[in-house]
Design an enzyme around this catalytic site. Structure first.
Site, PDB file in Angstrom:
ATOM      1  CE  LYS A   9      -3.847  -2.265   2.368  1.00  0.00           C
ATOM      2  NZ  LYS A   9      -4.779  -2.222   3.503  1.00  0.00           N
ATOM      3  CE1 TYR A  49      -9.704  -3.327   0.329  1.00  0.00           C
ATOM      4  CE2 TYR A  49      -9.132  -1.185  -0.571  1.00  0.00           C
ATOM      5  CZ  TYR A  49      -8.771  -2.338   0.094  1.00  0.00           C
ATOM      6  OH  TYR A  49      -7.476  -2.506   0.541  1.00  0.00           O
ATOM      7  CG  ASN A 112      -3.505  -2.594   6.911  1.00  0.00           C
ATOM      8  OD1 ASN A 112      -3.361  -2.118   5.780  1.00  0.00           O
ATOM      9  ND2 ASN A 112      -4.518  -3.361   7.238  1.00  0.00           N
ATOM     10  CG  HIS A 115      -5.154  -6.315  -0.221  1.00  0.00           C
ATOM     11  ND1 HIS A 115      -6.367  -6.355   0.422  1.00  0.00           N
ATOM     12  CD2 HIS A 115      -5.248  -7.204  -1.258  1.00  0.00           C
ATOM     13  CE1 HIS A 115      -7.167  -7.211  -0.203  1.00  0.00           C
ATOM     14  NE2 HIS A 115      -6.510  -7.736  -1.233  1.00  0.00           N
ATOM     15  CD  GLU A 126      -8.103  -9.048  -3.901  1.00  0.00           C
ATOM     16  OE1 GLU A 126      -8.868  -8.840  -2.945  1.00  0.00           O
ATOM     17  OE2 GLU A 126      -7.002  -9.618  -3.774  1.00  0.00           O
TER      18      GLU A 126
HETATM   19  P1  CMP Z   1      -7.194  -4.763   3.687  1.00  0.00           P
HETATM   20  O1  CMP Z   1      -6.770  -6.110   4.177  1.00  0.00           O
HETATM   21  O2  CMP Z   1      -6.589  -4.237   2.462  1.00  0.00           O
HETATM   22  O3  CMP Z   1      -8.786  -4.755   3.495  1.00  0.00           O
HETATM   23  C1  CMP Z   1      -9.590  -3.673   3.736  1.00  0.00           C
HETATM   24  C2  CMP Z   1      -8.845  -2.518   4.328  1.00  0.00           C
HETATM   25  O4  CMP Z   1      -9.673  -1.571   4.974  1.00  0.00           O
HETATM   26  C3  CMP Z   1      -7.935  -3.027   5.434  1.00  0.00           C
HETATM   27  O5  CMP Z   1      -6.886  -3.736   4.871  1.00  0.00           O
HETATM   28  C4  CMP Z   1      -7.609  -1.751   6.142  1.00  0.00           C
HETATM   29  O6  CMP Z   1      -6.614  -1.017   5.448  1.00  0.00           O
HETATM   30  C5  CMP Z   1      -8.936  -0.988   6.028  1.00  0.00           C
HETATM   31  N1  CMP Z   1      -9.734  -1.126   7.245  1.00  0.00           N
HETATM   32  C6  CMP Z   1     -10.341  -2.223   7.720  1.00  0.00           C
HETATM   33  N2  CMP Z   1     -11.023  -1.936   8.849  1.00  0.00           N
HETATM   34  C7  CMP Z   1     -10.842  -0.617   9.070  1.00  0.00           C
HETATM   35  C8  CMP Z   1     -11.323   0.288  10.074  1.00  0.00           C
HETATM   36  N3  CMP Z   1     -12.115  -0.131  11.056  1.00  0.00           N
HETATM   37  N4  CMP Z   1     -10.947   1.563  10.000  1.00  0.00           N
HETATM   38  C9  CMP Z   1     -10.155   1.977   8.990  1.00  0.00           C
HETATM   39  N5  CMP Z   1      -9.679   1.184   7.997  1.00  0.00           N
HETATM   40  C10 CMP Z   1     -10.027  -0.092   8.049  1.00  0.00           C
END
Ligand code: CMP
Length: 154
Positions: A9, A49, A112, A115, A126
């Site tokens: 990311k 998403y 984070n 993905h 994807e």
């Molecule tokens: P990812 O695994 O890419 O899938 C969805 C993404 O949404 C996740 O990683 C996070 O980056 C984001 N995400 C999921 N839950 C939350 C939350 N409660 N608040 C903000 N971002 C979120």
């Protein structure tokens, strides 16, 4: 063999973690079969998403993911999807297991770093959103003779 679609990311690129992340997957014994750097647009993100479209964090997620370039990859291996998610750690960085990518390098739930596909259906969707067929490479890697048993390779 199973395939997983992985994104480093925008925060992962900004923090200089592309090499670290790729090295971990290589050392694990997974095979890189597709790789590109790109900037995601809103259209791809809405499809990517779709299951999060009604969540309160969706707008921020969309802004974050389209703000800066990402690196998209396709990795291959036996039970690759589950293995990859273990290497990444749980979504919230500050709760992720030490030793995982998020556990070692992330604190945030949204920023984070990475993905990874959560199922075969997501992986197929994807991969097709980002890669053309001729951007995925089927090739032999001799080290797989040592990474897997004969039974696992078949
Ligand atoms: P990812 O695994 O890419 O899938 C969805 C993404 O949404 C996740 O990683 C996070 O980056 C984001 N995400 C999921 N839950 C939350 C939350 N409660 N608040 C903000 N971002 C979120």
């Amino acid at each position: 063999m199973q395939r997983s679609c992985v994104l480093v990311k925008p925060d992962g690129i900004q923090r200089g973690l592309i090499g670290e992340i790729i090295a971990r997957f290589e050392r694990k014994g997974l095979k890189l079969v597709g790789l590109k750097m790109m900037q995601l647009d809103g259209q791809i993100l809405e499809k990517w998403y779709a299951h999060h479209k009604d969540k309160p964090f969706f707008k921020d997620l969309q802004r974050f993911m389209t703000s800066l370039p990402i690196v998209a990859m396709v990795w291959e291996g036996v039970d690759c999807i589950a293995a990859m998610r273990k290497l990444c750690g749980v979504t919230k960085g500050r709760e992720a297991e030490a030793g995982s990518i998020r556990g070692d390098f992330a604190m945030s739930q949204s920023n984070n770093l990475i993905h990874a596909s959560d199922s075969e259906e997501s992986a197929q969707k994807e991969i097709s959103l980002i890669f053309k067929d001729n951007e995925i490479f089927a090739y032999k890697k001799d080290v797989e003779l040592h990474v897997y048993s004969q039974e696992e390779r078949e």
